[in-house]
Design an enzyme around this catalytic site. Sequence first.
Site, PDB file in Angstrom:
ATOM      1  N   CYS A  81      -1.322   6.280   9.674  1.00 20.56           N
ATOM      2  CA  CYS A  81      -0.143   5.526  10.122  1.00 20.56           C
ATOM      3  C   CYS A  81      -0.528   4.243  10.841  1.00 20.56           C
ATOM      4  O   CYS A  81      -1.438   4.242  11.642  1.00 20.56           O
ATOM      5  CB  CYS A  81       0.627   6.314  11.166  1.00 20.56           C
TER       6      CYS A  81
ATOM      7  N   CYS B  74       6.228  -6.882   7.663  1.00 17.40           N
ATOM      8  CA  CYS B  74       7.368  -6.383   8.434  1.00 17.40           C
ATOM      9  C   CYS B  74       7.809  -7.494   9.374  1.00 17.40           C
ATOM     10  O   CYS B  74       6.970  -8.200   9.934  1.00 17.40           O
ATOM     11  CB  CYS B  74       6.964  -5.143   9.235  1.00 17.40           C
TER      12      CYS B  74
ATOM     13  N   CYS C  36       3.439   8.409   0.891  1.00 14.78           N
ATOM     14  CA  CYS C  36       3.990   7.475   1.857  1.00 14.78           C
ATOM     15  C   CYS C  36       4.108   6.138   1.139  1.00 14.78           C
ATOM     16  O   CYS C  36       3.121   5.652   0.572  1.00 14.78           O
ATOM     17  CB  CYS C  36       2.994   7.421   3.008  1.00 14.78           C
TER      18      CYS C  36
ATOM     19  N   GLU D 295       0.805  -1.215   0.000  1.00 16.26           N
ATOM     20  CA  GLU D 295       0.000   0.000   0.000  1.00 16.26           C
ATOM     21  C   GLU D 295       0.832   1.255   0.000  1.00 16.26           C
ATOM     22  O   GLU D 295       1.950   1.276   0.505  1.00 16.26           O
ATOM     23  CB  GLU D 295      -0.888   0.029   1.249  1.00 16.26           C
TER      24      GLU D 295
ATOM     25  N   CYS E 238       1.371  -1.557  16.094  1.00 17.03           N
ATOM     26  CA  CYS E 238       1.345  -1.357  14.644  1.00 17.03           C
ATOM     27  C   CYS E 238       0.621  -2.472  13.903  1.00 17.03           C
ATOM     28  O   CYS E 238       0.853  -3.658  14.162  1.00 17.03           O
ATOM     29  CB  CYS E 238       2.783  -1.255  14.144  1.00 17.03           C
TER      30      CYS E 238
ATOM     31  N   CYS F  83       6.225  -4.386  16.390  1.00 20.17           N
ATOM     32  CA  CYS F  83       5.959  -3.331  17.359  1.00 20.17           C
ATOM     33  C   CYS F  83       4.512  -3.488  17.817  1.00 20.17           C
ATOM     34  O   CYS F  83       3.634  -3.760  16.989  1.00 20.17           O
ATOM     35  CB  CYS F  83       6.206  -1.967  16.738  1.00 20.17           C
TER      36      CYS F  83
HETATM   37  N1  SAH Z   1       9.146   0.610  10.005  1.00 16.37           N
HETATM   38  C1  SAH Z   1       9.371   2.000   9.916  1.00 16.37           C
HETATM   39  C2  SAH Z   1       8.573   2.619   8.826  1.00 16.37           C
HETATM   40  C3  SAH Z   1       7.072   2.484   8.981  1.00 16.37           C
HETATM   41  S1  SAH Z   1       6.557   4.011   9.453  1.00 16.37           S
HETATM   42  C4  SAH Z   1       9.094   2.649  11.262  1.00 16.37           C
HETATM   43  O1  SAH Z   1       8.568   1.985  12.120  1.00 16.37           O
HETATM   44  O2  SAH Z   1       9.463   3.801  11.403  1.00 16.37           O
HETATM   45  C5  SAH Z   1       5.039   3.829  10.199  1.00 16.37           C
HETATM   46  C6  SAH Z   1       4.906   4.902  11.266  1.00 16.37           C
HETATM   47  O3  SAH Z   1       3.617   4.780  11.864  1.00 16.37           O
HETATM   48  C7  SAH Z   1       5.918   4.696  12.368  1.00 16.37           C
HETATM   49  O4  SAH Z   1       6.327   5.903  12.940  1.00 16.37           O
HETATM   50  C8  SAH Z   1       5.105   3.893  13.336  1.00 16.37           C
HETATM   51  O5  SAH Z   1       5.673   3.910  14.582  1.00 16.37           O
HETATM   52  C9  SAH Z   1       3.761   4.584  13.249  1.00 16.37           C
HETATM   53  N2  SAH Z   1       2.661   3.759  13.736  1.00 16.37           N
HETATM   54  C10 SAH Z   1       2.591   2.424  13.779  1.00 16.37           C
HETATM   55  N3  SAH Z   1       1.410   2.028  14.289  1.00 16.37           N
HETATM   56  C11 SAH Z   1       0.699   3.155  14.559  1.00 16.37           C
HETATM   57  C12 SAH Z   1      -0.599   3.398  15.071  1.00 16.37           C
HETATM   58  N4  SAH Z   1      -1.417   2.412  15.398  1.00 16.37           N
HETATM   59  N5  SAH Z   1      -0.994   4.693  15.193  1.00 16.37           N
HETATM   60  C13 SAH Z   1      -0.197   5.700  14.837  1.00 16.37           C
HETATM   61  N6  SAH Z   1       1.051   5.529  14.333  1.00 16.37           N
HETATM   62  C14 SAH Z   1       1.495   4.266  14.197  1.00 16.37           C
HETATM   63 FE1  SF4 Z   2       7.446  -2.616  11.348  1.00 12.36          FE
HETATM   64 FE2  SF4 Z   2       5.310  -1.265  12.182  1.00 12.36          FE
HETATM   65 FE3  SF4 Z   2       7.393  -1.542  13.805  1.00 12.36          FE
HETATM   66 FE4  SF4 Z   2       7.587   0.063  11.652  1.00 12.36          FE
HETATM   67  S1  SF4 Z   2       6.238   0.346  13.413  1.00 12.36           S
HETATM   68  S2  SF4 Z   2       9.080  -1.474  12.349  1.00 12.36           S
HETATM   69  S3  SF4 Z   2       6.308  -1.079  10.197  1.00 12.36           S
HETATM   70  S4  SF4 Z   2       6.093  -3.216  13.041  1.00 12.36           S
END
Ligand code: SAH
Ligand code: SF4
Length: 352
Positions: free
Chosen positions: A338, A112, A105, A92, A119, A116
Amino acid sequence: MELVNIRTLSADDLKSSLISLGQPAFRASQVYHWLWGQYVLDFSEMSNIGKAMQEVLTQNFISQKTKITQLQKSQDETIKVGFETYDGHAIEGVLIPTDSRVTICISSQIGCSLACTFCATGLMKRVRNLFAFEIYDQVKLMQELALQHYKRPITNIVYMGMGEPLLNLDEVVKSIFLLHDEAHGLNFSYKRITISTSGIVRGIQKLTELKIPINLALSLHAPNNALRTQIMDINKSNPLEEVVEALDSFYNLTQNKISFEYVLLRGINDSLEQAAELVALCRKVPAFVNIIEFNRVEGISYSKSDTPTKTSFVTYLREKGITCKIRRSRGKDIDAACGQLANKLNNVNLIS
Ligand code: SAH
Ligand code: SF4
């Protein structure tokens, strides 16, 4: 014989491949220009290379590409794009227009490998890394959409879609060179490209060694190791001090301030003590803070901080002189915000 995807070859690789097939070197430049300068991927449309050469290409190479399968436009004009890779996986991207910018984006991996806890992408397994050409395709296709829907070109690119870009460093770097390339790419300025990372020390060091003056965003989300490890497992092997040190070296090279992304999670990371720790971190490396509202994800039990808590957190940071933006959540009605980029089409990869 298996056909080689011609779009995985660098200009030099293409030249040696064609020479080994008995073709003159200048043909390689012509073909490379068609592929990357003109974005013409069909050999039969490469009009100046001759029928015989087109035949050589068809017998030895294929030219795979990424397709758009779905478009969803939000009330706020944000557009979520569903792509299908050449081998049938869903990824996406999102287009986000503001008055002065069109930011896109893009994804760097299918799924991934990190998990985390907040996410949506983290709920998926990593299927594979994307090739540079697949990252490039997302930009090219979204450029067309930007012109079509907003009558403006893309101004900024963020690697903030699915995947951890620094765990696919080689292809991500190749894609940045392609996007930046004046003759064959989009001539996109490094200054308008941002990589977001969960904090892969080795990857940040590599970018510094390569001297690529893009912007870096760190998905920080917690101001100390204990909490960060609890919500982001990657922090175990990449502790904050090492991440910050690597970011500082990167800053010394580029003079681009680091952006600390901080999702406010109710009762988890939103206290004033934690704000004070965050201020201390911002004194270690020139940075500004992006406060992000938590977007609800099915199957994840965090909640977003309430408004008074958010306000006092932000006010505290600002009183201490930290530049702090609150990132408006865009495209919420279409799950494009995000952390919601776990494609429903990829459900087969969800860990049940
Ligand atoms: N893996 C990289 C790039 C993905 S960026 C990273 O983690 O930075 C995706 C962004 O959205 C990151 O800053 C992540 O921490 C944020 N994110 C993930 N889950 C989210 C959520 N449920 N609500 C808001 N931001 C979120
Ligand atoms: Fe992967 Fe989501 Fe963590 Fe970014 S925030 S490293 S996309 S699991």
